[in-house]
Scaffold this active site. Structure first.
Site, PDB file in Angstrom:
ATOM      1  CD  GLU A 100      -1.503  -2.327   1.957  1.00  0.00           C
ATOM      2  OE1 GLU A 100      -0.282  -2.592   1.995  1.00  0.00           O
ATOM      3  OE2 GLU A 100      -2.356  -3.079   2.452  1.00  0.00           O
ATOM      4  CD  GLU A 155      19.195 -10.113 -20.873  1.00  0.00           C
ATOM      5  OE1 GLU A 155      18.630  -9.845 -19.793  1.00  0.00           O
ATOM      6  OE2 GLU A 155      20.428 -10.010 -21.044  1.00  0.00           O
ATOM      7  CD1 TRP A 169      20.748  -9.641  -5.688  1.00  0.00           C
ATOM      8  CD2 TRP A 169      20.527  -9.567  -7.909  1.00  0.00           C
ATOM      9  NE1 TRP A 169      21.572  -8.654  -6.146  1.00  0.00           N
ATOM     10  CE2 TRP A 169      21.461  -8.576  -7.511  1.00  0.00           C
ATOM     11  CE3 TRP A 169      20.237  -9.698  -9.275  1.00  0.00           C
ATOM     12  CZ2 TRP A 169      22.107  -7.735  -8.425  1.00  0.00           C
ATOM     13  CZ3 TRP A 169      20.864  -8.857 -10.173  1.00  0.00           C
ATOM     14  CH2 TRP A 169      21.788  -7.891  -9.750  1.00  0.00           C
ATOM     15  CG  HIS A 185      22.666   3.648 -14.633  1.00  0.00           C
ATOM     16  ND1 HIS A 185      23.959   3.381 -15.031  1.00  0.00           N
ATOM     17  CD2 HIS A 185      22.208   2.505 -14.081  1.00  0.00           C
ATOM     18  CE1 HIS A 185      24.260   2.137 -14.722  1.00  0.00           C
ATOM     19  NE2 HIS A 185      23.225   1.578 -14.146  1.00  0.00           N
TER      20      HIS A 185
HETATM   21  N1  GLN Z   1      22.417  -9.125 -19.143  1.00  0.00           N
HETATM   22  C1  GLN Z   1      21.754  -8.272 -18.196  1.00  0.00           C
HETATM   23  C2  GLN Z   1      21.067  -7.125 -18.939  1.00  0.00           C
HETATM   24  O1  GLN Z   1      21.573  -6.681 -19.901  1.00  0.00           O
HETATM   25  C3  GLN Z   1      22.708  -7.725 -17.185  1.00  0.00           C
HETATM   26  C4  GLN Z   1      21.990  -6.908 -16.127  1.00  0.00           C
HETATM   27  C5  GLN Z   1      22.857  -6.410 -14.991  1.00  0.00           C
HETATM   28  O2  GLN Z   1      24.035  -6.187 -15.132  1.00  0.00           O
HETATM   29  N2  GLN Z   1      22.301  -6.214 -13.848  1.00  0.00           N
HETATM   30  O3  GLN Z   1      20.039  -6.635 -18.541  1.00  0.00           O
END
Ligand code: GLN
Ligand code: ZN
Length: 745
Positions: free
Chosen positions: A16, A474, A551, A684
């Site tokens: 929440e 991916e 993780w 980023h």
């Molecule tokens: N192979 C992953 C990607 O490109 C690597 C991600 C990461 O470094 N956390 O998203």
């Protein structure tokens, strides 16, 4: 026997708080509505903890974003760049930044996956209790009291706060945040007096820093701070809580020399605590709050072990109370929300709500009121996996020259080959297809078709841009760990097991509950499809054993090293199958290699040995001609440079755009001789680097590394980016590589 816990998740059983805060950010609700949700969550939590039968309920464990940020605001250590703002706007600006004002730096809370905002301090920082009588811990204490619930406010201790801080960019050389101790302690003194005035009986001061390697000044700082605070004429009783390991013996002695009444010790992660206590003469006139229920992992408590620890403690402490090893912030809220976990796994689990009940139950069992619960069942062993691992001991690849030769023949790449880290933007269409498939509205064939179209698009785009080693993008992966966890035996995913990672970001770590094996190939069909569309090499993409563990919630009935080898064996089989399917380059990501590094330097070597060993076990079955890549993304490589070299990957890509390529020389000095791909731009942010900027980074890299070893790539995966900036950035990256190549010839 009194019982308590050190802290509780704040996000709410249905996240929440996350949704309310995000609604506030988006302007969908105002501050009043946000505060109302927050107050409701706090009231519900306090009532729940009291009704569960705990004798002492913590307060001030709530936060809109982060408890370290709350402390920074409370002591008014707000950097000047935020001073034009006030209230929640200022608070969230410090957490996330606004237009031209960057956020505080964020970093990991000890060795957990929780991230805090790093205070920036300078000699000019003037601490004061910003809100005086309305300071957050006082306000929350009174809020609970108004509901008829007596609580123990939880504060971050002053020594830990300073040890977690960094010197502001404009602070003079030689300044250390710990220099500011006396001023900060005076603010805590005022706060404790105000809490006493409000009626608080106990206050908890968290000092987890005292379990790590301490700088020389820290022990003296502990003594000075707590001598002052415990010497206040009017104050609540003080519980100083350490956790995530065994407390430093000198720090414990320093604390014991003051009049602090209570000591919180972690008896799960800090198995050495009983020895430390014995060697320092015990705490026979004090209260020890014994952390016997694991606050970091999801397994039910081992009551027999708790009982044994308790028996030893009785001889070393004046009074013993029972608690969790640390705050329950690090585990999901409620196991009752899970309906799809296998029964034999579910039986072994306890989330936050269940752990509170365990603390209470163990308290009763130790008073002999209730019989001890049955011991936990252990998962059945997979004898095949264990037999194969027993045989695979010395796993290494053949020498470097043979590999370089074979790979040159197999791949035929130009100098300065270009590539990406794996993921391409996760578009709304991809997310929608995944959600529809999960909900059963999109059948397997249609989902597969949608993903194939996405892969085809990504391959075509990379060919058109002129990248040398392609990726499939991916698209089919929800998450780089969960995707594999869902395909491995011995792993289970939860439906609602959310844990706060930072701010409103929550993650759902899978649970590694038994021996791990791979029933069938996990990534081969997608990779093979991608490779069928192009003559250029497509890089297979796997998540490495250390990251799979870091993780996830991992089993605690065997050493991590052993679990890592089981994951590695599954990856080893996957690599063999990828090779058979014609994949010539395979990347095994280890972004968490640095993260699992133990808190104490004396434990580093043993960790790095098994971590490197697991990577090598996973990758050493590859043929000479198969090029193994790895990727890691952070800039603090210091303690692991040698380990990166020992991984012996053919190519290592790292985040380096922001650390200006310096670490290439460091890595070389640590003995690394293979291919290297320092990230040439920062993914980023949506900013597109221009060609000359990438060129400059490459030229700087070439001052430290042979052109034959240099790769050209962004600094991390592109999944959080959108297509327009991704395309533009990659075009500039390829053009920069062309120009630098031309200049080399
Ligand atoms: N192979 C992953 C990607 O490109 C690597 C991600 C990461 O470094 N956390 O998203
Ligand atoms: Zn990365």
């Amino acid at each position: 026997m009194r019982t308590t816990i050190l802290g509780y998740p704040r996000i709410g059983a249905r996240r929440e708080l996350k949704f309310a805060v995000e609604d506030y950010w988006a302007g969908r609700i105002g501050a009043d509505a946000l505060e109302k949700t927050a107050a409701g969550l706090r009231a519900g939590m306090w009532a729940e903890l009291r009704d569960a039968g705990l004798d002492a309920v913590p307060s001030n464990t709530f936060s809109y974003y982060d408890q370290v940020l709350d402390t920074t605001v409370m002591v008014d250590a707000v950097p000047d760049r935020y001073r034009a703002l006030s209230g929640l706007d200022r608070y969230f600006a410090m957490a996330r930044g606004v237009q031209d004002v960057p956020a505080l730096e964020m970093t990991k809370w000890f060795d957990t996956n929780y991230h805090y905002l790093v205070p920036e301090l300078a000699p000019t920082t003037r601490f004061r209790l910003a809100d005086g009588a309305r300071a957050k811990p006082v306000a929350e204490y009174l809020e609970a009291k108004a509901l008829g619930i007596e609580t123990r406010p939880v504060l971050i201790g002053p020594v830990t706060y300073l040890l977690l801080s960094k010197a502001a960019a404009d602070a003079p050389a030689g300044f250390a945040p710990l220099d500011l101790l006396d001023g900060l302690v005076e603010v805590y003194a005022e706060l404790l007096e105000r809490l006493a005035g409000a009626g608080a009986q106990w206050v908890q001061l968290d000092e987890p820093s005292l379990v790590g390697d301490l700088p020389p000044a820290a022990v003296e700082a502990v003594e000075r701070a707590y001598h002052r605070l415990a010497g206040l004429p009017s104050r609540p009783r003080l519980l100083v809580a350490t956790y995530f390991g065994a407390v430093d013996a000198d720090a414990l002695k320093a604390l014991a020399s003051t009049r602090v009444e209570g000591f919180g010790l972690d008896l799960v992660a800090g198995t050495g605590n009983l020895d430390v206590l014995a060697s320092t003469g015990g705490l026979r006139d004090r209260t020890v709050v014994a952390g016997v229920v694991d606050g970091r992992n999801v397994w039910r408590a081992d009551v027999r072990r708790a009982k044994a620890a308790y028996a030893v403690l009785l001889g070393l402490a004046g009074r013993v109370e029972l608690s969790t090893s640390c705050s329950l912030l690090h585990v999901p809220v409620d196991l009752a929300a899970e309906h799809d976990l296998p029964g034999n796994v579910r039986d072994r689990l306890a989330f936050a709500r269940q752990k509170v009940a365990e603390v209470v139950a163990i308290g009763k069992a130790l008073k002999e009121e209730d019989p001890l619960p049955a011991p936990l069942s252990t998962p059945p062993a997979d004898t095949d996996v264990r037999a194969r691992l027993a045989e695979l001991t010395d796993a290494r690849r053949s020498d470097r020259e043979a590999r370089v030769r074979a790979q040159r023949a197999a791949l035929g790449l130009p100098v300065l080959p270009t590539t990406t880290i794996g993921s391409f933007p996760q578009t709304d269409a991809i997310r929608r297809a995944r959600a529809e498939h999960k909900a059963g509205r999109l059948d397997d064939a249609a989902y597969e078709q949608a993903m194939k179209e996405e892969i085809a698009r990504v391959i075509e785009l990379q060919e058109e841009i002129g990248i040398d080693v392609l990726v499939h993008g991916e698209a089919e992966r929800n998450d780089m760990v969960q995707y594999f966890a869902e395909r491995l035996d011995g792993y289970a995913a939860t439906g609602h097991g959310w844990v706060q990672s930072y701010g409103t970001r929550c993650v759902r770590p899978p649970i590694l509950h038994g021996d791990v094996s791979r029933p069938r190939p996990m990534t081969v069909a997608w990779a093979q499809y991608a490779q069928s569309l192009t003559d250029r090499p497509v890089k297979g993409m796997l998540t490495g054993p250390v990251t799979m563990l870091a993780w996830s919630f991992v089993r605690d009935d065997q050493p991590l090293a052993e679990t890592a080898r089981q994951v590695a064996l599954a990856l080893r089989d996957e690599i063999r199958d990828l090779e058979e399917a014609g994949i010539r380059v395979i990347q095994v990501d280890e972004p968490a290699l640095r993260e699992l590094l133990p808190l104490r330097a004396t434990d580093h070597a043993a960790y790095l040995e098994w971590a490197v060993g697991a990577f090598r076990l996973a990758t050493s079955g590859a043929a000479d001609g198969t090029q193994i890549h790895t990727h890691m993304c952070y800039s603090e490589f210091g303690a692991i440079l040698g380990a990166i070299a020992d991984l012996d990957a053919d190519v290592t890509s790292v985040e380096a755009a922001r650390s200006r390529m310096e670490f290439i020389a460091d890595l070389r000095d640590a003995g690394y001789v293979n291919g290297i791909g320092p990230g040439v731009y920062d993914i980023h942010s949506p900013r597109v680097p221009d060609v000359t900027e990438v060129e400059e980074n490459l030229r700087r890299a070439l001052q430290a590394v042979d052109p034959a070893l240099l790769w050209v790539n962004p600094d991390c995966g592109l999944k959080t980016r959108a297509y327009p900036e991704t395309e533009a950035s990659l075009r500039n990256l390829v053009e920069a590589a062309r120009r630098v190549r031309a200049a080399l010839n």
